[in-house]
Write a protein that holds these residues in place. Structure first.
Motif, mmCIF file in Angstrom:
data_model
loop_
_atom_site.group_PDB
_atom_site.id
_atom_site.type_symbol
_atom_site.label_atom_id
_atom_site.label_comp_id
_atom_site.label_asym_id
_atom_site.label_seq_id
_atom_site.Cartn_x
_atom_site.Cartn_y
_atom_site.Cartn_z
ATOM 1 N N MET A 186 0.845 -1.187 0.000
ATOM 2 C CA MET A 186 0.000 0.000 0.000
ATOM 3 C C MET A 186 0.887 1.247 0.000
ATOM 4 O O MET A 186 1.867 1.305 0.734
ATOM 5 N N PRO A 187 0.553 2.244 -0.823
ATOM 6 C CA PRO A 187 1.340 3.486 -0.839
ATOM 7 C C PRO A 187 1.281 4.203 0.512
ATOM 8 O O PRO A 187 0.279 4.130 1.235
ATOM 9 N N LEU A 188 2.361 4.906 0.835
ATOM 10 C CA LEU A 188 2.460 5.581 2.124
ATOM 11 C C LEU A 188 1.339 6.594 2.338
ATOM 12 O O LEU A 188 0.812 6.722 3.445
ATOM 13 N N LYS A 189 0.973 7.327 1.298
ATOM 14 C CA LYS A 189 -0.101 8.320 1.433
ATOM 15 C C LYS A 189 -1.423 7.650 1.814
ATOM 16 O O LYS A 189 -2.189 8.180 2.618
ATOM 17 N N ARG A 190 -1.683 6.491 1.247
ATOM 18 C CA ARG A 190 -2.924 5.783 1.548
ATOM 19 C C ARG A 190 -2.899 5.226 2.964
ATOM 20 O O ARG A 190 -3.908 5.228 3.665
#
Length: 182
Positions: A147-151
């Motif tokens: 999962m991307p860090l922003k998400r």
């Protein structure tokens, strides 16, 4: 989030207005985090069911969301509440069940486990499971669920810098735990 992805806020508004594809995109984005959170509360066996229930509840309650840009944090709260409610009802059901042969259940679980899961580094997984939740959750979401860090930040309801720090510090803690077991 890539440049071609719509922000959560736009997808939430579109979903409220009846666009099912918009909600489907939100589900694709956050499902791994929902399952991971459910797993920490109810365990591996019931996590998928709780995640499905949480996503269904989120869909039904979507018109009540006060801040669409905080969808991830809102979905996290919905998931946590659903998992806790499930735990209470499951405890009630367990008191009424007849106990099964534990040895038989262990053998069935060992046979059913996929080969790839058996090959994972058990020391690493155990070490990660013994980290404080503030560090374990972002590490698992980032490295296991990609999962991307922003998400992750949106789902956990914390700033991106906090997620980055927790992953950085969590890796240090993880290295120390793995080194201590070797």
């Amino acid at each position: 989030m890539t440049e071609t992805e719509s922000p959560d806020e736009l997808l939430v508004i579109a979903a409220i207005l009846g666009n099912l594809e918009a909600f489907e995109q939100l589900v694709v984005r956050y499902r791994p985090a929902v399952v991971r959170l459910a797993r920490t509360i109810v365990g591996v066996d019931d996590a998928e069911d709780v995640a499905q229930d949480a996503l269904l509840l989120a869909f039904k309650a979507l018109p009540t969301i006060e801040e669409p840009r905080k969808f991830g944090a809102w979905l996290s709260a919905v998931t946590r509440n659903r998992a806790l409610r499930f735990t209470k009802s499951e405890t009630r059901h367990l008191t009424r069940r007849v106990p099964l042969d534990e040895a038989l259940l262990d053998k069935i679980a060992a046979i059913a486990r996929p080969a790839a899961e058996k090959e994972r580094d058990q020391a690493m997984i155990e070490a990660m499971d013994n980290l404080p939740a503030d560090y374990a959750m972002p590490l698992k979401l980032h490295f296991f669920d990609e999962m991307p860090l922003k998400r992750i930040a949106a789902f956990m309801g914390v700033p991106l810098s906090t997620v980055k720090w927790r992953i950085h510090h969590g890796k240090k803690l993880l290295r120390a735990k793995v080194a201590a077991t070797n």
